[in-house]
Design a protein around this motif. Structure first.
Motif, short mmCIF file in Angstrom:
data_model
loop_
_atom_site.label_atom_id
_atom_site.label_comp_id
_atom_site.label_asym_id
_atom_site.label_seq_id
_atom_site.Cartn_x
_atom_site.Cartn_y
_atom_site.Cartn_z
N GLU A 177 0.82 -1.22 0.00
CA GLU A 177 0.00 0.00 0.00
C GLU A 177 0.85 1.27 0.00
O GLU A 177 0.40 2.34 -0.42
N ILE A 178 2.10 1.14 0.47
CA ILE A 178 2.98 2.32 0.55
C ILE A 178 3.16 2.96 -0.83
O ILE A 178 3.24 4.19 -0.94
N GLY A 179 3.22 2.15 -1.90
CA GLY A 179 3.44 2.71 -3.23
C GLY A 179 2.41 3.75 -3.63
O GLY A 179 2.74 4.93 -3.83
N PRO A 180 1.12 3.38 -3.74
CA PRO A 180 0.12 4.38 -4.11
C PRO A 180 -0.09 5.46 -3.05
O PRO A 180 -0.36 6.62 -3.38
N GLN A 181 0.05 5.10 -1.77
CA GLN A 181 -0.10 6.12 -0.73
C GLN A 181 1.01 7.17 -0.82
O GLN A 181 0.75 8.37 -0.67
N LEU A 182 2.23 6.72 -1.09
CA LEU A 182 3.34 7.66 -1.22
C LEU A 182 3.12 8.55 -2.45
O LEU A 182 3.40 9.74 -2.42
N ARG A 183 2.60 7.95 -3.53
CA ARG A 183 2.33 8.74 -4.72
C ARG A 183 1.33 9.86 -4.41
O ARG A 183 1.50 10.99 -4.86
N LEU A 184 0.32 9.55 -3.63
CA LEU A 184 -0.70 10.53 -3.29
C LEU A 184 -0.22 11.57 -2.28
O LEU A 184 -0.68 12.71 -2.28
N GLN A 185 0.74 11.19 -1.44
CA GLN A 185 1.18 12.08 -0.36
C GLN A 185 2.54 12.73 -0.61
O GLN A 185 3.06 13.42 0.26
N TYR A 186 3.10 12.51 -1.79
CA TYR A 186 4.42 13.06 -2.12
C TYR A 186 4.28 13.97 -3.33
O TYR A 186 4.82 13.71 -4.39
N MET A 187 3.56 15.07 -3.14
CA MET A 187 3.26 15.98 -4.23
C MET A 187 4.45 16.86 -4.62
O MET A 187 4.46 17.47 -5.69
N ASP A 188 5.44 16.96 -3.75
CA ASP A 188 6.60 17.81 -4.04
C ASP A 188 7.82 16.98 -4.43
O ASP A 188 8.96 17.39 -4.21
N GLN A 189 7.60 15.83 -5.04
CA GLN A 189 8.72 14.99 -5.45
C GLN A 189 9.59 15.72 -6.48
O GLN A 189 9.08 16.25 -7.46
N PRO A 190 10.90 15.75 -6.27
CA PRO A 190 11.79 16.45 -7.20
C PRO A 190 11.77 15.83 -8.59
O PRO A 190 11.61 14.62 -8.75
N ILE A 191 11.91 16.66 -9.59
CA ILE A 191 11.98 16.19 -10.97
C ILE A 191 13.23 15.31 -11.14
O ILE A 191 14.31 15.65 -10.70
N GLY A 192 13.03 14.17 -11.79
CA GLY A 192 14.15 13.26 -12.04
C GLY A 192 14.34 12.20 -10.98
O GLY A 192 15.22 11.36 -11.10
N GLU A 193 13.49 12.21 -9.95
CA GLU A 193 13.62 11.23 -8.87
C GLU A 193 12.74 10.01 -9.12
O GLU A 193 11.55 10.14 -9.40
N PHE A 194 13.35 8.82 -9.02
CA PHE A 194 12.64 7.56 -9.16
C PHE A 194 12.91 6.75 -7.89
O PHE A 194 14.06 6.41 -7.61
N LEU A 195 11.89 6.46 -7.11
CA LEU A 195 12.04 5.74 -5.85
C LEU A 195 11.40 4.36 -5.97
O LEU A 195 10.21 4.23 -6.26
N ILE A 196 12.21 3.33 -5.76
CA ILE A 196 11.72 1.96 -5.81
C ILE A 196 11.19 1.57 -4.44
O ILE A 196 11.88 1.74 -3.43
N ILE A 197 9.98 1.09 -4.39
CA ILE A 197 9.39 0.67 -3.11
C ILE A 197 9.94 -0.70 -2.75
O ILE A 197 9.75 -1.69 -3.48
N GLY A 198 10.63 -0.79 -1.63
CA GLY A 198 11.15 -2.07 -1.15
C GLY A 198 10.01 -2.88 -0.55
O GLY A 198 9.71 -2.75 0.64
N MET A 199 9.37 -3.69 -1.36
CA MET A 199 8.17 -4.43 -0.96
C MET A 199 8.26 -5.86 -1.48
O MET A 199 9.08 -6.18 -2.34
N GLU A 200 7.41 -6.72 -0.95
CA GLU A 200 7.32 -8.07 -1.49
C GLU A 200 6.73 -7.98 -2.89
O GLU A 200 5.71 -7.31 -3.10
N PRO A 201 7.35 -8.64 -3.88
CA PRO A 201 6.81 -8.59 -5.24
C PRO A 201 5.40 -9.18 -5.31
O PRO A 201 5.05 -10.09 -4.56
N ILE A 202 4.60 -8.62 -6.18
CA ILE A 202 3.25 -9.12 -6.44
C ILE A 202 3.20 -9.53 -7.91
O ILE A 202 3.68 -8.80 -8.78
N ARG A 203 2.62 -10.68 -8.19
CA ARG A 203 2.59 -11.17 -9.56
C ARG A 203 1.42 -10.56 -10.34
O ARG A 203 0.32 -10.42 -9.82
N THR A 204 1.71 -10.19 -11.57
CA THR A 204 0.68 -9.65 -12.46
C THR A 204 -0.22 -10.78 -12.96
O THR A 204 -0.01 -11.95 -12.65
#
Length: 305
Positions: A224-251
């Protein structure tokens, strides 16, 4: 005399009008050029896998950027849905920037506005000394979880704010394994790179990065951290890519995926990233982990040593 005065006044009015018109056309052309450059920068910064996630390829970057959201003719490659998503994503990144939707905050223009209104704190410089324990890493951000009933509500919130969501990210958000906390809570997060975790060279396997992080006391973050962080991180610097350290989920296709929260320059996005154990990740990439309480992190680090 009056007639002459009127003629002269009209001439004085006409000349500034021409000047303003030329300036306006130049301003619009310059703005469109900058928008194309931002889209090109965003797409060029993605890996081939991430480009595939949003339905395009590296060879199509210039073409997609030049279209500014204009639909391309159907092709017989079987990738119509992916192309459609690219068009929709670009529309969100560019066209919505000029819409009168007060809630949209993920577009490029909104991101720039957020810098002024939210007064974003510059990212601290990366430490040259490897981390010895999670307790020595300061909290990077605290975000709330459990604020939505399910992943569908999370997706709806991102859509309402104009945030782009990649195909594989949307896929795993719809999987039954994607859990949303039923209880509201604040989660402390840290952001560290592979280099800060002690890895040398250019890349390291994802499995090794996770093992090293957990031995140091970091916890894998809830999905849940992924979408929640997207919604709550409105001032993310341009050029920043943050990988969420989470258990992989299969598509739906069975591919393991983790999430990346990014701002490539044309807007705020949430995309998926390949998450096989042997997937090679650049050691300069930054991961977001959950920071446990100090006593638990110290105990874990002591056991690892």
């Amino acid at each position: 005399m009056s007639k002459t005065h009127d003629t002269i006044s009209s001439a004085h009015t006409f000349v500034p009008a021409i000047s303003f018109g030329l300036f306006e056309r130049f301003r619009v052309a310059y703005r469109e050029w900058r928008e194309r450059r931002m889209v090109q920068a965003t797409l060029s910064g993605l890996s081939d896998r991430e480009l595939m996630d949003i339905g395009t390829t590296r060879s199509e970057i210039d073409y997609v950027a030049s279209q500014k959201g204009i639909a391309r003719p159907p092709r017989s490659t079987g990738r119509h849905s992916g192309v459609t998503f690219v068009v929709l994503l670009l529309c969100q990144m560019l066209i919505l920037a000029f819409a009168n939707d007060a809630q949209a905050q993920c577009t490029a223009r909104d991101v720039l506005r957020n810098y002024a209104t939210l007064k974003a704190v510059p990212r601290p410089p990366e430490s040259l000394v490897p981390v010895s324990s999670a307790t020595g890493v300061p909290v990077w951000k605290t975000i709330a979880i459990g604020t939505f009933t399910d992943s569908l509500a999370l997706r709806s919130a991102m859509r309402a704010m104009g945030c782009g969501v990649g195909n594989s990210a949307a896929d795993i958000l719809g999987q039954p394994y994607f859990a949303v906390s039923g209880k509201k809570a604040d989660v402390q997060l840290v952001a560290v790179s592979g280099t800060e975790l002690g890895f040398k060279g250019e890349t390291a396997p994802l499995k090794d990065i996770y093992l090293r992080a957990q031995r140091l006391g970091f916890r894998l973050a809830p999905a849940e951290i992924g979408p929640q962080l997207r919604l709550q991180y409105m001032d993310q610097p341009i050029g920043e890519f943050l990988i969420i350290g989470m258990e992989p989920i299969r598509t739906s296709a069975g591919e393991p995926v983790i999430l990346t929260v990014a701002n490539g320059g044309a807007g705020l996005i949430l995309i998926g990233q390949e998450a096989r154990d042997d997937a090679e990740i650049s050691v300069t990439s930054r991961f977001v982990f959950e920071r446990p309480n100090p006593s638990a992190a110290a105990e874990t680090a002591a056991l690892a040593n």
